[in-house]
Design a protein around this motif. Sequence first.
Motif, PDB file in Angstrom:
ATOM      1  N   PHE A 161       0.816  -1.219   0.000  1.00 57.45           N
ATOM      2  CA  PHE A 161       0.000   0.000   0.000  1.00 57.45           C
ATOM      3  C   PHE A 161       0.853   1.274   0.000  1.00 57.45           C
ATOM      4  O   PHE A 161       0.391   2.329   0.420  1.00 57.45           O
ATOM      5  N   ASP A 164      -0.739   4.441  -1.296  1.00 64.18           N
ATOM      6  CA  ASP A 164      -1.736   5.179  -0.519  1.00 64.18           C
ATOM      7  C   ASP A 164      -1.220   6.523  -0.007  1.00 64.18           C
ATOM      8  O   ASP A 164      -2.004   7.421   0.317  1.00 64.18           O
ATOM      9  N   PRO A 186      -7.679   7.678  -4.689  1.00 64.93           N
ATOM     10  CA  PRO A 186      -7.646   6.225  -4.575  1.00 64.93           C
ATOM     11  C   PRO A 186      -8.670   5.628  -5.541  1.00 64.93           C
ATOM     12  O   PRO A 186      -9.663   6.272  -5.887  1.00 64.93           O
ATOM     13  N   ALA A 222      -1.041   6.598   6.043  1.00 73.88           N
ATOM     14  CA  ALA A 222      -1.945   7.072   4.988  1.00 73.88           C
ATOM     15  C   ALA A 222      -3.018   7.980   5.587  1.00 73.88           C
ATOM     16  O   ALA A 222      -3.360   7.878   6.770  1.00 73.88           O
TER      17      ALA A 222
END
Length: 259
Positions: A161, A164, A186, A222
Amino acid sequence: MARLERLRVYPVKGLDGIELEATDVLAGGTLASDREFALFDADGEVLNGKRTDRVHDLRTDYDAKTDALEVEAPDGEVARFDLEMECDRAADWFGDFFDEDLTLERDRELGYVDRREMGPSVISTATLETVAGWFEDEGMTVEGARRRLRANVEIGGVEPFWEDRFVGEGAPAFEIDGVRFEGVTPCGRCVVPQRDPETGEPIDEFRQRFVRKREETFPDWADADAFDHYYTVMLISRVLEADRGEALRVGDSVSVVET
């Protein structure tokens, strides 16, 4: 070290992707050959995987240098088309297969990406490995996760991730060998990732498990406020206008740039 691990484009929207060693960023901010072609019905609506799971019955390959498209049907029939000259013939073939009146349209400048004002989709190899692990018992592989999530740009040598971090207030940008990418949003997911890319068979309660796992593993670094929900994975980016026309190459170094 962070690097550009893979480049994948989808020449005919909704059908199979092809891997490239290098590609150019177009003036519109998308990648050359990505969604360059799309099938449209008589009402002007696009035919893709959101609309029909029959796209999974076809295997396709495309040579961007020659405009040659090869399509294999479930019965083993193989059809070949020169899309520089034979878009109408290809449209008739697809129309017969999908039982619809279809045209095959081409956009060399931007492509028929879902978000035409944005740019390439980005994911890390570690993200794909993590998602595949959530569905290991159902036989999902990393390559299967790649084909389900359909990203353009895959970054290796980073954590799950990683992508992110590039959305939200004060988010940094990143550069691939000097080509600057900024995060836009996203990517909320549709029905396609739950289906086996070879057979179209769905994983039961895919979305529920995905959301639960995504929430459990959501990175502390994030910005949660930038995400509307947890059925989200992959970054939709924008390439700076000044860097459009530049080439991306597998193996290029990747660096995070504070804004």
